[in-house]
Design an enzyme around this catalytic site. Structure first.
Site, PDB file in Angstrom:
ATOM      1  N   ASP A 100       0.848  -1.191   0.000  1.00 15.81           N
ATOM      2  CA  ASP A 100       0.000   0.000   0.000  1.00 15.81           C
ATOM      3  C   ASP A 100       0.882   1.238   0.000  1.00 15.81           C
ATOM      4  O   ASP A 100       2.092   1.154   0.260  1.00 15.81           O
ATOM      5  CB  ASP A 100      -0.943   0.010   1.211  1.00 15.81           C
ATOM      6  CG  ASP A 100      -0.195   0.080   2.537  1.00 15.81           C
ATOM      7  OD1 ASP A 100       0.858  -0.596   2.659  1.00 15.81           O
ATOM      8  OD2 ASP A 100      -0.643   0.802   3.446  1.00 15.81           O
ATOM      9  N   GLU A 167       0.138  -0.892   5.755  1.00 18.26           N
ATOM     10  CA  GLU A 167       1.232  -0.321   6.546  1.00 18.26           C
ATOM     11  C   GLU A 167       1.055   1.165   6.786  1.00 18.26           C
ATOM     12  O   GLU A 167       1.325   1.663   7.873  1.00 18.26           O
ATOM     13  CB  GLU A 167       2.580  -0.584   5.857  1.00 18.26           C
ATOM     14  CG  GLU A 167       3.786  -0.407   6.790  1.00 18.26           C
ATOM     15  CD  GLU A 167       4.337   1.017   6.821  1.00 18.26           C
ATOM     16  OE1 GLU A 167       5.095   1.326   7.746  1.00 18.26           O
ATOM     17  OE2 GLU A 167       4.006   1.828   5.929  1.00 18.26           O
TER      18      GLU A 167
END
Lengths: 480, 480
Positions: A100, A167
């Site tokens: 991400d 994250e």
């Protein structure tokens, strides 16, 4: 054991192809912090899973359930677990990365479209959101796998992978997965792991490779002040009602001083003051006030003393005010009294600080400062997410292998650093698996990871791919 | 002279058609403060010009040149001048309105699409951006014109129109036009104007019509603090560099106290303190603390004393913090150190304050407060636009005519009020033409002009159209 020459040559020969793969990854706007992009995060997980499978990795997409974000219930993107190699005579290395990225839009001030990887031939930069954080490093591992598959070579170690898609938004769900997989022992995906390697941080400067053995923790707060039921016209209601923005700005102004001192009582006090000996460690690093100025593009360091500036990142907590949700943010002039405004701020933590120690200090102080305002607006303070700081043993064979690999690829020994950012999963791996965790950065200090015009230098991508592979050979050569 | 019954009946009979026309006007997102909507502002000018021509008005679109906004050079939307009737025996009334609107997007918290007029049958509300500010009132005049055209009746006065498309962004270019047209005498569009009527404000509450004889002025500031060349990651640079947000928030926190007191030295001091006699005027108005709480939807008045609260709007200056451009404003958690942030705030002015008096006080104070921070960031303070406050003679025949018209349509005499908002053009008309200017509001105090879910009550739209027409008959009956 140095990496075989044909591996290094393969990386060089296939550089353009590898850049194109990074471009394909950047093109998927896998922004975990914006619910409207959640389908793109899933798309990214499927794309990465496909790449791993093509390169011979056995994978499993682990459903991490759902979570609430901004009033919506959203499915969490899956963790991708992978394994390749099961030779009991080889060491087993666990690789972590995240697929991400941070939010980005051209209107933030990007010179190019953030989700189109632009290759700047003049500077050698690969520009795009996620190029360096953290898609570039993940592609680096794919490059290593592809080289070995194409060359028909066995990997020098067994590999395990753990890639996540949250994250940038608190790694929701991942801690539980790592703990449960670790607890499974022989039945778990992390069975037999000897060490962990994470490539999700940066060189201190733009020239000197480094290994990183410490990270700051983080605790992120959302401070909401609410007043009227809806936005008001300042002409109609200015000086008739208490205004949420006035009160929020008052409270936010009490959090941190311009020189970086944290004004929340007790927060800075938890950290010891560096003595002369400790200061010397920082004085010796290949990093200068000028390097910081170059990295940020302006002479704005909080001090002109090198050690003070470096310690600001490496061994001191910091408090940053990120912005305000709900207020007028566009260009031009809007005469609005916003109904409800949320200040966002976070504190970077160093040992012995933990989110659990800091949260009550912040909550109590914010409530006390708000009470002093004597306002009829309402206050709400939330801890959005957090992670403890982490420090590792940098004399472990895992670090020594990475040090030799760096010398082989870059011709110089790496600096040993502590980093200012937070990768909470680092601590989870260290605590759950009880093995050494290494941070082996690919990008440079001026990459602008969470910023506009994020980039990864092409040289760092290619040499960095060689470094990752060489590191595996050095680990493979470590005596049991 | 009361309005003819057939005029009033026509308005009632054609109410649905009039609502549909308002819907067509709202559907054009003529946001003057956002450069990307500039073509829509032009579209709106063409649409309104077409309506006026269809109803027999001779018009001229006046090119006001161009201006700079947010680094772009943009053409200014035209002023629409209009005239109908040239009978030297009749009084001549100049009508002003603005066809531009405030920014709006669903993500601001609107329950419906802001640029689609929603008719809420249950509450009788017409919801949409510009419904009450200021497209509803402009449509009111069109309704009056249409009634007279359809009924084949002569208007009781000569009418002149001046409609602009930049009111929400400082009325750029209009002052010069009004001054030059006024100076032309017989060759100008405003020749022979006896009085001015502006419908661009609101009742104090939701039940009592009012006439407004005073307005606050405004001066709007943009306070920019810049540091690094681009956004930074707070992990990488927190406590290494001076952060623009920290410094901006410090300065913004020094501008206004939670109770509304303006902290810029000298600003509040310019205004006299109300004596017991003056307080009594405000005590008598049909408006209560509860009315304010109802209008804003929460018990957040700065005082529990009625006169204090009303004076806060009508005879005191106010300072509101509107928001910050350049910082993180979205949902979720972004750990950014924004590179350059601009705080927006404005001060509402009352006599004897003027933008010229206030600007140096603000500039000097802001620079002084910033200097105290000892930061290496850079400060820039700009005055984006402003207008003087205005007070008129409310015993003039123009006000008496409006008072009689209000009694005829609503069955009660209007309250006489001063308003907290700014319509700088009011003062320009008063000074350039040397005639009395009347503010004759159509909407209610809870319309939410610059807010989310802006609305105009259907009853106010229809009865308000009757009021505008009846006012013209009352003016027409005034003895020369």
């Amino acid at each position: 054991m140095p990496a075989p020459a044909e591996f290094l040559k393969f990386i060089d020969d296939n550089a353009s192809k590898f850049v194109a793969r990074l471009g394909a990854a950047v093109a998927i706007p896998s922004v975990s912090g914006d619910g409207s992009h959640r389908p793109d995060v899933f798309k990214m997980s499927a794309w990465l899973d496909g790449q791993l499978k093509d390169l011979g990795v056995t994978t499993k997409l682990v459903d991490l359930g759902e979570h609430k974000m901004d009033g919506q219930t959203l499915p969490l993107p899956p963790a991708i677990l992978g394994r390749i190699g099961d030779d009991p005579k080889k060491k087993t290395v666990l690789i972590y990365g995240h697929y991400d990225v941070q939010p980005a839009s051209k209107s933030d001030g990007w010179d190019t479209e953030p989700f189109t990887l632009v290759v700047d031939e003049k500077t050698g930069r690969l520009i795009g959101r996620g190029s360096t954080d953290d898609k570039g490093p993940i592609m680096g591992w794919l490059n290593v796998l592809e080289a070995h598959k194409a060359l028909g070579r066995e990997l020098p170690v067994n590999l395990r992978f753990c890639f996540e898609g949250m994250e940038e938004s608190g790694s929701e769900g991942l801690d539980d997965l790592i703990k449960s997989e670790s607890a499974k022992g022989k039945d778990g995906w992390f069975d037999g792991v000897d060490c962990v390697c994470i490539s999700d941080n940066y060189w201190l400067n733009t020239t000197t490779p480094c290994l990183t053995y410490g990270l700051r923790g983080l605790v992120y707060f959302k401070l909401t002040v609410s007043g009227p039921a809806r936005d008001l016209h300042s002409g109609g209601f200015g000086r008739m009602v208490h205004e949420p923005m006035t009160d929020l700005i008052q409270v936010m102004s009490k959090l941190v001083a311009p020189d970086g001192t944290i004004l929340v009582p007790g927060v800075d006090d938890l950290v010891s003051v560096a003595d002369a000996e400790e200061r010397e460690i920082y004085e010796k690093l290949d990093y200068s006030v000028q390097d910081v100025e170059d990295a940020v593009g302006a002479p704005i360091t909080i001090s002109n003393d090198k050690a003070t500036v470096i310690m600001g990142r490496m061994r001191m907590p910091s408090l940053s005010l990120h912005g305000i949700e709900g207020a007028f943010y566009g260009p031009g002039a809007k005469t609005v009294i916003p109904a409800s405004v949320s200040g966002k701020f976070s504190i970077r933590l160093v040992p012995p600080q933990t989110p659990e120690l800091i949260e009550p200090l912040v909550f109590a102080y914010v409530e006390q400062e708000f009470a002093k305002l004597n306002s009829k607006t309402k206050l709400k303070i939330e801890n959005l997410h957090g992670g403890k700081p982490w420090v590792a043993d940098h004399k472990h064979w895992n670090y020594e292998a990475a040090s030799r690999a760096t010398e082989a690829v870059y011709g110089r020994l790496p600096d040993l650093t502590r980093e200012g950012g937070s990768i909470p999963v680092t601590l989870t791996f260290a605590e759950s698996l009880g093995v050494n965790v290494l941070l082996l950065p690919m990008g440079r200090g001026d990459d602008g990871a969470h910023s506009t015009n994020e980039k990864l230098d092409r040289a760092n991508f290619i040499e960095g791919s060689k470094l990752l592979g060489t590191y595996l050979y050095e680990v493979g050569a470590v005596k049991a």
